[in-house]
Structure formats: C-alpha cells, structure tokens
Motif scaffolding. Structure first.
Motif, PDB file in Angstrom:
ATOM      1  N   GLN A 144       0.824  -1.195   0.000  1.00  0.00           N
ATOM      2  CA  GLN A 144       0.000   0.000   0.000  1.00  0.00           C
ATOM      3  C   GLN A 144       0.868   1.258   0.000  1.00  0.00           C
ATOM      4  OE1 GLN A 144       0.518  -2.028   2.589  1.00  0.00           O
ATOM      5  NE2 GLN A 144      -0.167  -1.186   4.531  1.00  0.00           N
ATOM      6  N   GLY A 145       0.243   2.366  -0.385  1.00  0.00           N
ATOM      7  CA  GLY A 145       0.914   3.659  -0.374  1.00  0.00           C
ATOM      8  C   GLY A 145       0.025   4.700   0.250  1.00  0.00           C
ATOM      9  N   SER A 146       0.124   5.937  -0.246  1.00  0.00           N
ATOM     10  CA  SER A 146      -0.614   7.035   0.365  1.00  0.00           C
ATOM     11  C   SER A 146      -1.943   7.326  -0.328  1.00  0.00           C
ATOM     12  CB  SER A 146       0.246   8.302   0.363  1.00  0.00           C
ATOM     13  OG  SER A 146       0.654   8.628  -0.957  1.00  0.00           O
ATOM     14  N   ASP A 147      -2.274   6.571  -1.390  1.00  0.00           N
ATOM     15  CA  ASP A 147      -3.543   6.739  -2.104  1.00  0.00           C
ATOM     16  C   ASP A 147      -4.571   5.787  -1.499  1.00  0.00           C
ATOM     17  OD1 ASP A 147      -5.696   6.604  -3.891  1.00  0.00           O
ATOM     18  OD2 ASP A 147      -4.425   6.927  -5.644  1.00  0.00           O
ATOM     19  N   GLY A 191       9.658  12.556   1.432  1.00  0.00           N
ATOM     20  CA  GLY A 191      10.758  12.642   0.480  1.00  0.00           C
ATOM     21  C   GLY A 191      11.777  11.524   0.555  1.00  0.00           C
ATOM     22  N   ALA A 192      11.640  10.621   1.510  1.00  0.00           N
ATOM     23  CA  ALA A 192      12.570   9.493   1.652  1.00  0.00           C
ATOM     24  C   ALA A 192      11.855   8.193   1.307  1.00  0.00           C
ATOM     25  CB  ALA A 192      13.118   9.426   3.072  1.00  0.00           C
ATOM     26  N   THR A 193      12.598   7.238   0.763  1.00  0.00           N
ATOM     27  CA  THR A 193      12.039   5.926   0.453  1.00  0.00           C
ATOM     28  C   THR A 193      12.307   4.982   1.613  1.00  0.00           C
ATOM     29  OG1 THR A 193      12.389   6.230  -1.922  1.00  0.00           O
ATOM     30  CG2 THR A 193      12.104   3.978  -1.147  1.00  0.00           C
ATOM     31  N   GLY A 206       2.817   5.948   4.326  1.00  0.00           N
ATOM     32  CA  GLY A 206       3.616   6.983   3.705  1.00  0.00           C
ATOM     33  C   GLY A 206       2.845   8.264   3.467  1.00  0.00           C
ATOM     34  N   GLY A 207       3.602   9.271   2.987  1.00  0.00           N
ATOM     35  CA  GLY A 207       2.977  10.540   2.648  1.00  0.00           C
ATOM     36  C   GLY A 207       2.980  11.566   3.763  1.00  0.00           C
ATOM     37  N   ALA A 220      -0.005 -13.642  10.980  1.00  0.00           N
ATOM     38  CA  ALA A 220       0.667 -12.349  10.822  1.00  0.00           C
ATOM     39  C   ALA A 220       0.661 -11.899   9.365  1.00  0.00           C
ATOM     40  CB  ALA A 220       2.099 -12.435  11.340  1.00  0.00           C
ATOM     41  N   ALA A 221      -0.269 -11.012   9.028  1.00  0.00           N
ATOM     42  CA  ALA A 221      -0.316 -10.385   7.702  1.00  0.00           C
ATOM     43  C   ALA A 221       0.551  -9.136   7.723  1.00  0.00           C
ATOM     44  CB  ALA A 221      -1.756 -10.022   7.337  1.00  0.00           C
ATOM     45  N   ALA A 222       1.353  -8.944   6.670  1.00  0.00           N
ATOM     46  CA  ALA A 222       2.312  -7.838   6.680  1.00  0.00           C
ATOM     47  C   ALA A 222       2.339  -7.113   5.346  1.00  0.00           C
ATOM     48  CB  ALA A 222       3.717  -8.354   7.008  1.00  0.00           C
ATOM     49  N   SER A 223       2.783  -5.861   5.393  1.00  0.00           N
ATOM     50  CA  SER A 223       3.005  -5.074   4.187  1.00  0.00           C
ATOM     51  C   SER A 223       4.381  -5.383   3.618  1.00  0.00           C
ATOM     52  CB  SER A 223       2.912  -3.582   4.499  1.00  0.00           C
ATOM     53  OG  SER A 223       1.697  -3.282   5.131  1.00  0.00           O
ATOM     54  N   TYR A 224       4.496  -5.225   2.301  1.00  0.00           N
ATOM     55  CA  TYR A 224       5.748  -5.539   1.597  1.00  0.00           C
ATOM     56  C   TYR A 224       6.117  -4.400   0.652  1.00  0.00           C
ATOM     57  CZ  TYR A 224       8.882  -7.425  -1.917  1.00  0.00           C
ATOM     58  OH  TYR A 224       9.938  -7.591  -2.768  1.00  0.00           O
ATOM     59  N   GLY A 225       7.430  -4.157   0.494  1.00  0.00           N
ATOM     60  CA  GLY A 225       7.894  -3.263  -0.553  1.00  0.00           C
ATOM     61  C   GLY A 225       8.316  -1.904  -0.037  1.00  0.00           C
ATOM     62  N   THR A 226       8.234  -0.889  -0.887  1.00  0.00           N
ATOM     63  CA  THR A 226       8.696   0.447  -0.546  1.00  0.00           C
ATOM     64  C   THR A 226       7.538   1.432  -0.527  1.00  0.00           C
ATOM     65  OG1 THR A 226       9.177   0.981  -2.863  1.00  0.00           O
ATOM     66  CG2 THR A 226      10.973   0.020  -1.562  1.00  0.00           C
TER      67      THR A 226
END
Length: 284
Positions: free
Chosen positions: A10-13, A221-223, A47-48, A210-216
């Motif tokens: 997931q992200g900020s959208d 401004g930082a990854t 994020g965001g 345990a369900a988890a988020s993956y990725g970046t």
C-alpha cells in the motif's frame, strides 16, 4: 478453520489501497475458501506524512451505524462472502489523536472486535532512521479477543509482538490464535520478524497469524522499505505458511487438535505459575 494472510504494497492513495485490498481478499477467497482473512497494519495508508495519515483516518461508528469507506468495505466483504474479516488495522480519527485500530467483522457483517495498538513504535533503526509513532498516535489500553470458527482469537498489532507478557495475557484469557498485522521495517524484519513470531507461538502455544506489508513507500521525500513475509505459525513454533516477496496471500488450516496436543504435552500455564511464585518471593 482456514485463514488467509493478505500481503499488500500500500501507499498514500487510500482509494487505490482499498481496491488492492478488495482484489486480494476476493482472490484469496476464490482460490482457498478461508473462513477468516486478515489484512496488514494501516493498510489504508502507508507513507505521505502526517497530512496523508489524517486524510486517510476514519471516525469509527457506534456498532450498527454506518462507517467510513474502509469500515464499510470490510463489513461488506464479510457479509457478501460469509466469512470473518480481520481488518488488520486502519487509522482511526480519535479527535485530538489518531489511533492504530483493528476492526473485526463476523460473517453477518456485525463488528465483533475493536483493538487499539498498545505499544507504539518509538525507535531508532540500525541505519539511524527514527520512527516516532507516539507523535501522531495515541496508545490503546484494552485487550481484545473474539471467536470465529470455534477458535478464540486475540488481537495485537506489529510492535506489540516484542512484549511477550501481552501474548501470555491473551493466552490466559483463552486465546488459541493471535493475530499480528504489521508494517515491519526491512532492517529489523530480516533479523527479528520470524524469530519473534515463532517465539510468541512457542511462549503461548497459540497459532500466530501475521499479515504484513511488503515493498517500498515514500515518507517525507525518503524511500522506506517494509519486510513482508506474511506467515502463519503453529503452536509448536513451526511456520506452516508464508508469502513470497510481492503482493499476494498465504493460507493455512488452524487445527485445534494440534493446539490440544502441544498444550497437553507441555503444560506451560502450570509451570508459569511456579515461576511467578518464585518471582514474588524474590527481593525487590
């Protein structure tokens, strides 16, 4: 009972996150027919910055009343598919403070559990990155359990897993399985994620889901990177299902006969009572 852990990126959208979650849940249901699905921590936003989190937050309704978009999506999926939906956690608008909050819906769409994360993630990672969850979130105070498929589930969120006393308390309240939705950092995850979850399974002789988020994701401004590796561990501490890298899901069957066998062979509550008696006699 079969359970599926959903692994998201997931992200900020928020709207995109809702659609990703819906798609993955429905794919898992079609493929594996679980009785319960579980989402990651704060799956509606990652994020965001502060503004993005506040924009994603929802005021939670009184039981039976209409809620926000994430609330209603979870309730609708539970009712439509006749399963229990453990909504990982979403960002709750508590007024002055936000809360990192789990919601659980029964197959009829009724809300059966609500849990606010107790232990807030205020740490400095090995690379010097600081995380200060308490700057935005309030801490929960109460434990939460619910029943699904004849199994008693306890609720925790991510950083809670580092505090075994919380898990022991849930076991003493009757938990047979404990849910751990997470956004575990890549740096800590590669060394601690599986070790901690297996330890909590062994400590409590409970299934760990345990369900988890993956990725970046982008944060001011930082990854930043989260570890993923969503998993299910049995009461002996064996990992019986795990997600690969990327989005997806993993499914396992929670067998109560395994729980009974493990607990009968090693009666930890009796032994823990002896340890507590010894501790109470120790000088302060």
């Amino acid at each position: 009972m079969r359970v599926s852990v959903i692994q998201m990126n997931q992200g900020s959208d928020k709207a995109a996150n809702l659609e990703q979650a819906r798609r993955l849940i429905e794919a898992a249901i079609e493929a594996d027919r679980p009785g319960l699905v579980s989402l990651p921590e704060t799956w509606t936003n990652l994020g965001g910055g502060r503004e993005s989190r506040r924009a994603a937050a929802e005021v939670l309704p009184a039981p039976g009343a209409e809620g926000g978009p994430a609330y209603e999506m979870l309730r609708g999926l539970a009712r439509r598919h006749g399963i229990t939906v453990h909504g990982g956690s979403i960002i709750e608008d508590g007024g002055e403070k936000l809360f990192n909050t789990t919601l659980v819906f029964a197959p009829d769409g009724s809300e059966i559990a609500r849990y606010r994360k107790i232990h807030l993630f205020d740490i400095t990672a090995p690379d010097g990155t600081g995380y200060r969850e308490s700057a935005l979130y309030g801490a929960g105070q109460d434990l939460a359990l619910f029943e699904a498929g004849g199994i008693r589930f306890g609720c925790t969120i991510c950083y809670d897993m580092r505090f075994p006393e919380l898990y022991v308390a849930l076991r003493e309240m009757g938990a047979e399985a404990i849910l751990v939705p997470s956004n575990f950092t890549l740096q800590t995850g590669k060394d601690h994620w599986e070790a901690l979850l297996r330890a909590r399974a062994i400590d409590t002789q409970c299934w760990i889901v345990a369900a988890a988020s993956y990725g970046t994701y982008e944060e001011r401004g930082a990854t930043r990177s989260v570890y993923g590796h969503s998993l299910v561990a049995d009461p002996w501490g064996h990992v019986v299902a795990k997600c690969s890298d990327g989005v997806g899901w993993a499914t396992a069957r929670l067998d109560q006969a395994v729980t009974r066998r493990v607990r009968a062979g090693m009666p930890l509550p009796e032994h823990r009572a002896a340890a507590r008696a010894w501790r109470d006699k120790a000088p302060s």
